[in-house]
Enzyme design. Structure first.
Site, PDB file in Angstrom:
ATOM      1  N   LYS A 174      48.417  43.248  48.902  1.00 32.58           N
ATOM      2  CA  LYS A 174      49.167  43.861  47.800  1.00 32.58           C
ATOM      3  C   LYS A 174      48.198  44.525  46.835  1.00 32.58           C
ATOM      4  CE  LYS A 174      50.771  42.466  43.798  1.00 32.58           C
ATOM      5  NZ  LYS A 174      50.717  43.742  43.077  1.00 32.58           N
ATOM      6  N   THR A 229      41.624  36.738  34.582  1.00 37.35           N
ATOM      7  CA  THR A 229      41.346  35.302  34.621  1.00 37.35           C
ATOM      8  C   THR A 229      42.634  34.486  34.502  1.00 37.35           C
ATOM      9  OG1 THR A 229      39.232  35.794  33.624  1.00 37.35           O
ATOM     10  CG2 THR A 229      39.916  33.488  33.563  1.00 37.35           C
ATOM     11  N   ALA A 230      43.535  34.923  33.611  1.00 41.58           N
ATOM     12  CA  ALA A 230      44.790  34.187  33.431  1.00 41.58           C
ATOM     13  C   ALA A 230      45.599  34.211  34.731  1.00 41.58           C
ATOM     14  CB  ALA A 230      45.592  34.800  32.291  1.00 41.58           C
ATOM     15  N   THR A 231      45.614  35.364  35.411  1.00 42.08           N
ATOM     16  CA  THR A 231      46.348  35.457  36.679  1.00 42.08           C
ATOM     17  C   THR A 231      45.713  34.536  37.715  1.00 42.08           C
ATOM     18  OG1 THR A 231      46.616  37.794  36.136  1.00 42.08           O
ATOM     19  CG2 THR A 231      47.328  37.111  38.312  1.00 42.08           C
ATOM     20  N   GLU A 249      38.074  36.223  42.242  1.00 35.58           N
ATOM     21  CA  GLU A 249      37.062  36.928  41.467  1.00 35.58           C
ATOM     22  C   GLU A 249      37.727  37.394  40.199  1.00 35.58           C
ATOM     23  OE1 GLU A 249      34.709  40.213  40.047  1.00 35.58           O
ATOM     24  OE2 GLU A 249      35.502  40.872  41.960  1.00 35.58           O
ATOM     25  N   CYS A 283      34.513  44.807  36.313  1.00 33.90           N
ATOM     26  CA  CYS A 283      34.192  43.448  35.865  1.00 33.90           C
ATOM     27  C   CYS A 283      32.687  43.238  35.795  1.00 33.90           C
ATOM     28  CB  CYS A 283      34.856  42.421  36.775  1.00 33.90           C
ATOM     29  SG  CYS A 283      34.432  42.656  38.506  1.00 33.90           S
ATOM     30  N   GLU A 384      36.921  39.200  27.059  1.00 31.80           N
ATOM     31  CA  GLU A 384      36.796  40.389  27.911  1.00 31.80           C
ATOM     32  C   GLU A 384      37.683  41.512  27.366  1.00 31.80           C
ATOM     33  OE1 GLU A 384      38.393  40.233  31.948  1.00 31.80           O
ATOM     34  OE2 GLU A 384      36.644  41.324  32.657  1.00 31.80           O
TER      35      GLU A 384
HETATM   36  O1  TXE Z   1      45.478  42.158  35.916  1.00 29.15           O
HETATM   37  P1  TXE Z   1      46.271  41.179  36.839  1.00 29.15           P
HETATM   38  P2  TXE Z   1      45.988  42.890  34.605  1.00 29.15           P
HETATM   39  C1  TXE Z   1      41.061  41.707  33.651  1.00 29.15           C
HETATM   40  C2  TXE Z   1      40.941  42.643  32.459  1.00 29.15           C
HETATM   41  C3  TXE Z   1      42.340  43.010  32.176  1.00 29.15           C
HETATM   42  C4  TXE Z   1      43.035  41.704  32.470  1.00 29.15           C
HETATM   43  C5  TXE Z   1      44.474  41.808  32.807  1.00 29.15           C
HETATM   44  O2  TXE Z   1      40.424  41.940  31.353  1.00 29.15           O
HETATM   45  O3  TXE Z   1      42.542  43.443  30.870  1.00 29.15           O
HETATM   46  O4  TXE Z   1      42.358  41.195  33.593  1.00 29.15           O
HETATM   47  O5  TXE Z   1      44.675  42.860  33.735  1.00 29.15           O
HETATM   48  C6  TXE Z   1      48.545  40.784  40.700  1.00 29.15           C
HETATM   49  N1  TXE Z   1      50.591  36.142  41.387  1.00 29.15           N
HETATM   50  N2  TXE Z   1      40.866  42.357  34.927  1.00 29.15           N
HETATM   51  O6  TXE Z   1      47.029  42.108  33.894  1.00 29.15           O
HETATM   52  O7  TXE Z   1      47.656  40.970  36.312  1.00 29.15           O
HETATM   53  C7  TXE Z   1      48.809  42.159  40.137  1.00 29.15           C
HETATM   54  O8  TXE Z   1      50.032  42.661  40.599  1.00 29.15           O
HETATM   55  C8  TXE Z   1      50.019  36.962  42.281  1.00 29.15           C
HETATM   56  C9  TXE Z   1      39.623  42.087  35.564  1.00 29.15           C
HETATM   57  O9  TXE Z   1      46.344  44.259  34.964  1.00 29.15           O
HETATM   58  O10 TXE Z   1      45.422  40.014  37.081  1.00 29.15           O
HETATM   59  C10 TXE Z   1      47.601  42.919  40.649  1.00 29.15           C
HETATM   60  O11 TXE Z   1      47.796  43.266  42.008  1.00 29.15           O
HETATM   61  N3  TXE Z   1      49.523  38.162  41.947  1.00 29.15           N
HETATM   62  C11 TXE Z   1      39.639  42.469  36.988  1.00 29.15           C
HETATM   63  C12 TXE Z   1      46.484  41.884  40.544  1.00 29.15           C
HETATM   64  O12 TXE Z   1      47.145  40.627  40.512  1.00 29.15           O
HETATM   65  C13 TXE Z   1      49.594  38.549  40.665  1.00 29.15           C
HETATM   66  C14 TXE Z   1      40.376  43.682  37.366  1.00 29.15           C
HETATM   67  C15 TXE Z   1      45.616  42.010  39.288  1.00 29.15           C
HETATM   68  O13 TXE Z   1      46.448  42.068  38.155  1.00 29.15           O
HETATM   69  C16 TXE Z   1      50.192  37.728  39.690  1.00 29.15           C
HETATM   70  C17 TXE Z   1      41.621  43.821  36.658  1.00 29.15           C
HETATM   71  C18 TXE Z   1      50.695  36.472  40.095  1.00 29.15           C
HETATM   72  N4  TXE Z   1      51.263  35.620  39.235  1.00 29.15           N
HETATM   73  C19 TXE Z   1      41.813  43.181  35.455  1.00 29.15           C
HETATM   74  N5  TXE Z   1      50.140  38.375  38.502  1.00 29.15           N
HETATM   75  C20 TXE Z   1      38.355  42.295  37.740  1.00 29.15           C
HETATM   76  N6  TXE Z   1      37.891  41.051  37.894  1.00 29.15           N
HETATM   77  O14 TXE Z   1      37.792  43.254  38.253  1.00 29.15           O
HETATM   78  C21 TXE Z   1      49.537  39.561  38.715  1.00 29.15           C
HETATM   79  N7  TXE Z   1      49.218  39.673  40.027  1.00 29.15           N
END
Ligand code: TXE
Length: 475
Positions: A174, A229-231, A249, A283, A384
């Site tokens: 996905k 990180t929260a996800t 990651e 990141c 972050e």
């Molecule tokens: O990422 P999400 P978000 C950091 C960065 C950013 C913050 C939030 O600080 O501001 O994270 O970004 C999927 N179960 N990074 O909210 O939500 C989602 O659909 C399963 C760092 O946009 O984590 C997407 O495909 N999947 C980072 C993917 O997770 C879930 C890069 C990432 O989205 C889900 C991006 C769930 N419950 C953001 N919730 C890096 N490490 O490079 C979301 N997703």
């Protein structure tokens, strides 16, 4: 009628079962330009069934057979590099030049690397002769889930699916709902090369909906995730009770340690890149720049001058160095952190505002921003931001630099600039981060998951890279 992106299940490009779609915007113009399947658990169930059906034959095809398909995929992707770069730039807001030179080439490299690595994979044997011979047999686990983010869409998507496919697993993948386009185009290429149906399935939609359905599905044995990180913590909560294998990651708040003996010009140019490449939305970007006090004034002046030369503009223009950030919401988050920095006593040396470049008046852009005067432990220096915002701080001793560097809860990456080998040894051992780049940034060797890359300039000014096999443990 907007273009409708499709799911890729059992070798077919199909609409989501419930026929629901999400809006997909171009960050540089704010234009609603396509629709993304709002997939759900029933789409996941269909994809898992198809992957389970495909698994035995894909596994039994052997390394050479799987490698051949993957190499064909890499070849057609390379043929279409310009089309993919344009699509990536439009979908994410990043400069076309960056998508063309970094994102898509790296996606091709990911596929080729794992397609050929699998041909040379070997395992350990322990010979306790004459009584026994122990050996390690590496086998594919079955159906695995790969969930990737929006900042490096195809780059990270392929980095996840390529090793899984090469090893003989079938994949439910996905991409982020914010950047679905290049994964969709990749599905078209999978059809073109005749990848067996069900080996790779690509589902689109919201993380909290289809993402969670992937993480929770009992038929999916492992999850590889890159994102917030929260996800990551939500995913771990779902996966742990059913003992799924998990690779996460997550975020970073990476320090850049600059000592006065560094090779100055290379350091300055690289620090501009490590701060603002992809609008700071990597990141691995360095966001806390720590500078030895004797060099601080010179660095501050030169760095700000260089940052002011960076053109924020239409991602399609060759001169553009910073494009749009990913969404209106993310723009607000970044601007909110800039306001917080000022409340915390920070002084903005350059940038700090939203911009509306010509022709992109409705897009989501933020100026590259440099802030000084903040304590190391304030929120701006601890959380972050994931945008084009860096802080600079002076330090007096190695101990002080390390204290600041190690003060955050993150431990992803760090950058060290020095010519002193003893200091390098001390700091790379004491710094709490999974990757330490010394005198370079973003150099990667896919054979080492988290490499320690060192590059020294000799007195004769010849530089040579030196990759140590040491892998640092993250925090
Ligand atoms: O990422 P999400 P978000 C950091 C960065 C950013 C913050 C939030 O600080 O501001 O994270 O970004 C999927 N179960 N990074 O909210 O939500 C989602 O659909 C399963 C760092 O946009 O984590 C997407 O495909 N999947 C980072 C993917 O997770 C879930 C890069 C990432 O989205 C889900 C991006 C769930 N419950 C953001 N919730 C890096 N490490 O490079 C979301 N997703």
């Amino acid at each position: 009628m907007k273009f409708e992106i499709k799911n890729y299940i059992a070798g077919e490009l199909i609409a989501p079962i419930a026929s629901q779609y999400l809006d997909n915007f171009a960050p540089a113009t704010g234009e609603l330009y396509s629709l993304v399947p709002d997939s759900e658990a029933q789409d996941v169930a269909l994809a898992v069934e198809s992957a389970q059906r495909a698994f035995p034959a894909w596994r039994d095809l052997g390394a050479e057979g799987r490698s051949a398909y993957m190499l064909r995929l890499a070849d057609v992707l390379e043929r279409d590099i310009e089309k993919f770069a344009l699509a990536e730039s439009k979908d994410s807001g990043k400069p076309l030049s960056l998508a063309r030179t970094m994102d898509i080439p790296r996606a091709i490299q990911n596929i080729r690397f794992f397609a050929t690595a699998i041909l040379h994979a070997h395992t350990e044997t322990h010979d306790a002769s004459p009584a026994m011979l122990n050996y390690t047999l590496r086998q594919p686990i079955g159906v695995v889930g790969c969930i990737s983010p929006w900042n490096l869409p195809l780059y990270l998507f392929t980095w996840k699916i390529a090793p899984a496919l090469a090893s003989g697993n079938c994949v439910i993948a996905k991409p982020s709902e914010l950047t679905p386009m290049t994964a969709y185009l990749l599905a078209e290429l999978c059809q073109e090369i005749g990848l067996p149906a069900g080996v790779l399935n690509i589902l689109h939609g919201l993380g909290g909906k289809v993402g969670e359905a992937i993480v929770s599905h009992p038929g999916i044995k492992a999850i590889s995730f890159t994102g917030g990180t929260a996800t990551g913590s939500v995913i771990a909560r779902h996966a742990a009770p059913v003992f799924k294998k998990l690779s996460l990651e997550l975020g970073g708040k990476n320090p850049v340690l600059i000592f006065a003996d560094c090779e100055y010009d290379t350091m300055l140019a690289t620090t501009v890149r490590s701060s603002f490449t992809n609008q700071g939305q990597i990141c691995l970007c360095g966001s806390r720049i720590l500078v030895e006090r004797s060099l601080y004034e010179r660095f501050r002046q030169d760095f700000v001058q260089e940052v002011q030369k960076l053109t924020v503009g239409n991602p399609l223009h060759e001169s553009t160095r910073l494009g749009a950030v990913i969404s209106a919401g993310h723009q607000q988050k970044i601007l909110g952190y800039i306001a917080l920095a000022q409340e915390e006593g920070g002084k903005i040396l350059t940038g700090g505002k939203a911009v509306k470049p010509e022709g992109c008046e409705n897009g989501w852009f933020v100026e590259p921003t440099v802030i000084e005067g903040l304590p190391y432990d304030c929120r701006t220096n601890q959380e972050e931001i994931f945008g084009p915002v860096v802080t600079i701080q002076p330090f007096d001793t190695e101990e002080e630099a390390l204290k600041y560097a190690n003060s955050v809860r993150y431990g992803l990456a760090s950058v060290l600039w020095t010519q002193n080998l003893s200091r390098t040894q001390r700091i790379t051992q004491a710094i709490e981060s999974g990757i330490v780049w010394v005198n370079c940034w973003l150099m990667r060797d896919l054979r080492t998951p988290w490499p320690l890359a060192l590059r020294f300039k000799t007195s004769s000014k010849e530089s040579y890279p030196l990759i140590l096999s040491k892998t640092f443990c993250g925090k």
